[in-house]
Structures are given as C-alpha cells and as structure tokens.
Design an enzyme around this catalytic site. Structure first.
Site, short mmCIF file in Angstrom:
data_model
loop_
_atom_site.label_atom_id
_atom_site.label_comp_id
_atom_site.label_asym_id
_atom_site.label_seq_id
_atom_site.Cartn_x
_atom_site.Cartn_y
_atom_site.Cartn_z
CD GLU A 1 -15.23 -1.73 -1.80
OE1 GLU A 1 -15.79 -2.75 -2.25
OE2 GLU A 1 -14.02 -1.47 -2.01
CG HIS B 1 -2.10 -0.99 1.01
ND1 HIS B 1 -2.10 -2.24 1.58
CD2 HIS B 1 -3.25 -0.89 0.30
CE1 HIS B 1 -3.20 -2.88 1.23
NE2 HIS B 1 -3.93 -2.08 0.47
CG ASP C 1 -6.54 -0.77 -3.24
OD1 ASP C 1 -5.99 -1.75 -3.78
OD2 ASP C 1 -6.73 -0.69 -2.01
#
Length: 505
Positions: free
Chosen positions: A349, A307, A402
């Site tokens: 998300e 990350h 991501d």
C-alpha cells in the site's frame, strides 16, 4: 508575455514620461522593482499550481487539468499584455490596481473552486460540471492580470533609468524566472504540507498585495495623485481584510464544505502524506464509507459483496502466498484470511496513513476483522510499480489488484501493459491475477492484460462491476454464483492495449 516597445524613429521622444521622482537612488529603485517582479512571479506560479492541484484532486484527471490551466493561462497572459498597453501612461497606478485584483482573485481561487465542487455538484445541468467552468474562469482571469504586469513593470523600470528595451526585458525575465522557481518549489515543499491548499493560497494573495502596494505607494508615491494614493491604499487594505477574514474562517469553511460533500456524518478527516482520507458512519448501525481524495472507495452497504467478488474467484487454486496491491483498508485482506491455508499475505500500500487508520480506527478495524493483527500479514508501503520491479521472480500464487479506477491519471500506470508484465513475473507458473476493471474501461483493461501475456476470464460482480481473472496459462471462469454469468465479448474489435507512453483510458 512581453510586448516590447516598437523601435522609435530617430529623434522621436520615448513612450514613457519624465523620470520618476524616487525617494531612493535609481540603482536602489531598480533593485526594488526587480525584487517585486521576483515576488509577483512566485505568487503567480503558486496560483497556477494551486489550480492544477486542486482541480486534479476534485476530478482526478491531472493531465487534462494541467493542460487546461496552462493553455488558458498562457493565452490570457497574451491578451492581458496587449490590453495593458493602454495603461502604460498610468504605470504606477495601473500596476497597483492589477496587483490588488490579482491578489484577491488568486488568493480566493482555491476556496471558490472547492465551494463550487462541494455545493453545486448535485444541481445538474451546467453546474454538474461547475468545477470545470470555474477552473477555466479563474485561469482566464489570473492569466489576464499576470499578463498585464509585464508592460506596466517595463514602464516603471524604464522611468527609473532609461535603457534599451532588450536590456530591460532581460532584467525583467531574469527576476521573473527566478521568482517562478521559488514559487514552484515553495508550493509542494512548504505551502501545501504546512498550510494546505486554502490557507496557503490566501497567504500567497496577502504577500502579493503587500508587495505590489509597497512598490507603488512607497517607491512611486510621488507619481500618484493624492486621490490615487488613497484609492490604492483603500483597495489594498480591503483585499488584505478579505483575505484575513477568509483565513480566520477557513477551518469552518472546510468543515462545512466537507459535510456538503460527504454528509453530516464525518467521523475522521485527515490529510496524510499521500491523500485526504475521510471516514463516515460506522457507528450506531450506520454503514461505514471510506473516501480517498473525495472519491468513494468503500461503500459500507455492499463492500462485503464487492470484496468477495474481488478475492474469492482468484483463491480457487493454490493460494499459500498472496499479494494485495493497494487495499490499505484491510478489507481485501479480511477476505483472503478467511482461507486457513494461506501461509503468507503481503500487502503493498502506498499510504501508511491509511494503514494506520485501518489498524487504529475502531469501526474500520472491526469491519476488516483486525486483519493487520494476523501474524501472516506483512505490510510494505511504497509505489506498487516500483516494488514489483524489485521483485526477484515468481513468488506468489495469487496477486489481487485492489487499486483505484484507471480513469484517474495517477492510477493509469497500474493498468498498463508494463505493469501487468511485472505482475506476471511475480506469479508462480500456476498463479492468478485478479483486477477490478470498472465499467467504461473494462475491455481496454482486458486487451492490456492479454497483451502482457495473460489469458483472461471476465466476470461480473455486484452492481454490474467488471472483474478480470487472469493467469499466464489457461484460466477457468468462475462457475458458482454470484459470478456465474460470464461477461460477453464486445461485438466490435478489441481496443488496443494501454502502455505507459500511450495510455488508453
């Protein structure tokens, strides 16, 4: 596949025998046969969709799995239809036997496929691709049995009341297609969310064997010998008993299979509205691992380096407003929030269940430093592609993708030229986009970014993972360790970019 009776010569007797001796009127008997066709068609489509869905969960390539299941099953239906011609003189007994086998094989197919995936994937050799072989085997077997149904049902319906073959075929097709519609809608909206893959398929097998047995042993029992009735009843009860036993132990089976896949340290295993989320470790000094639909997404042994490699290079420059696409575990957000001058962080998300776990699971929330409690963080759930289309214009200094690897069919659109065009529109003039491009598709992702108007700077992260830092204008490569080594360009020509209608991954 229907194999209609060939036209008979004038004066020749029909291929079917004497009219059936029914306990009901012919009209009622015909209705019951068509009702059985409806139920069997619904069950057959559930088996088909279950194979596609479970294979897609296990391997990720939805297009390939659907193509394999559909093509093999349709081919097998043709072979099964031809093979069933020899059974037409034993229409009732043959149909009862076919339905018993179909219920057993179709009802147990999901458990068998999951078992092969869980317990043989590490054996190597042939078993390294065990789920693919078992998928083909079940598609072939189920297709053969579904194909055998139609000639036998044609024989039964003609024995009730003789009519031209075209009219009988039209009636059978009508009941078959309506049943397929019912099964196709029941699977995603009823069976899958309420019962899950395994229990839903077992219940479908039970319905299948009950429908077939009731038709044969109830409506056509007078056409069967006493021995045939006993054998069919015993076979049906044995299939029901096997499916019932499997349903009783399905939870234990699933736990054992999950431990075989993830190890014995499973702490959390939940099925959200989007995916299966499994957490292992995170207590007593053991590293926390996060699996999404069986794929490792967070490796606790090196997630900090990963990350950091994803986030740090993009943060060298203005970064007052940052957008993370994916990253519901909160770990990329943790790295962004290390920068005190970040004024707003938006996380987009698709899975609210994962967000909930990142907030509430103690080991995971400790790992992400309780990132979602920071007042600078704003969470939106939904599809990243659709949300970027709704973005009115340049808003972000940094966009961090991501997202799952492009080798997964569901993720391919997030590595397309169209998607990167939307991401470019969301950036300020000096903004930057960073993408984890994996290994195998790295240069295709690079070509796609450049086709969308980005300049790119490739670099390597831990375990030789490939990343791409991109910007609408010139972009400087990361010059400080551990990102100092610029990934060399391939010696061959650049691959073509990937688009929505022509994916290259």
């Amino acid at each position: 596949m229907i194999d209609p009776h060939a036209p008979a010569r004038p004066g020749s007797p029909p291929s079917w025998g004497a009219p059936a001796r029914l306990p009901v009127r012919p009209g009622t008997g015909r209705f019951l046969v068509l009702a059985c066709v409806f139920v069997c068609a619904a069950c057959g489509l559930v088996y088909e969709l279950e194979l596609v869905a479970l294979a897609s969960y296990l391997t990720g390539d939805t297009v390939t799995q659907a193509s394999v299941v559909l093509s093999v099953m349709v081919f097998a239906m043709g072979i099964g239809s031809l093979a069933a011609k020899r059974l037409r003189r034993y229409g009732a007994a043959g149909f009862g036997a076919v339905e018993a086998m179909l219920a057993l094989i179709g009802g147990c197919s999901a458990m068998a496929l999951y078992a092969v995936f869980a317990w043989t994937g590490a054996w190597g050799g042939l078993w390294a691709d065990g789920p693919r072989w078992i998928l083909v085997a079940f598609s072939l077997a189920i297709g053969l049995l579904i194909g055998a149904e139609v000639p036998l049902l044609m024989e039964l319906i003609q024995r009730i009341r003789r009519q031209d073959a075209g009219g009988a075929v039209a009636d059978l097709f009508a009941a078959d297609y309506v049943g397929a519609l019912a099964g196709g809608l029941a699977f995603p909206f009823l069976l899958l969310p309420c019962l899950g893959q395994l229990t839903g398929t077992l219940l479908t097998g039970a319905v299948n064997v009950v429908a077939g047995g009731a038709l044969v042993l109830g409506l056509f029992r007078r056409d069967l010998t006493r021995r045939a009735r006993r054998l069919l009843l015993a076979a049906g009860l044995a299939v029901l008993a096997a499916l019932a036993c499997a349903a009783v132990f399905v939870d234990d089976f699933e736990r054992a299979a999950r431990h075989a896949v993830y190890g014995g340290d499973v702490r959390v295993a939940v099925r959200t509205d989007v995916q299966e989320v499994v957490l292992t470790g995170g207590t007593h000094g053991r590293p926390l691992d996060l699996f999404l639909d069986g794929r490792l997404r967070v490796d606790g042994r090196d997630e900090r380096r990963y990350h950091a490699a994803l986030v740090d290079p993009a943060m060298r420059g203005p970064h007052a407003r940052v957008l993370i696409l994916g990253g519901g575990d909160g770990l990329a957000a943790r790295e962004v929030l290390r920068h005190a001058d970040v004024r707003r962080l938006d996380v987009l998300e698709r899975d609210p269940g994962l967000i909930r776990l990142a907030r509430e699971d103690p080991p995971l929330s400790r790992l992400n430093h309780h990132a979602y409690d920071d007042r600078r963080v704003h969470i939106t759930t939904g599809d990243a592609f659709a949300r970027l289309r709704e973005t009115p214009g340049a808003r972000y200094d940094v966009v961090i993708a991501d997202l799952p690897d492009p080798c997964l069919t569901d993720s391919t659109k997030f590595y397309s030229q169209e998607f990167y065009g939307l991401a470019r529109r969301s950036l300020t003039p000096g903004g930057r986009l960073v993408v984890h491009a994996g290994r195998h598709a790295f240069w295709t992702v690079d070509a796609t970014l450049r086709a969308a108007g980005f300049a790119t700077s490739p670099y390597r992260g831990p375990r030789e993972r490939g990343f791409l830092l991109a910007a609408p204008g010139p972009v400087a490569p990361p010059l400080t360790p551990p990102y100092a080594h610029r990934t060399p360009r391939p010696p061959h020509e650049d691959p073509p970019p990937s688009t929505l209608v022509h994916p290259r991954y």
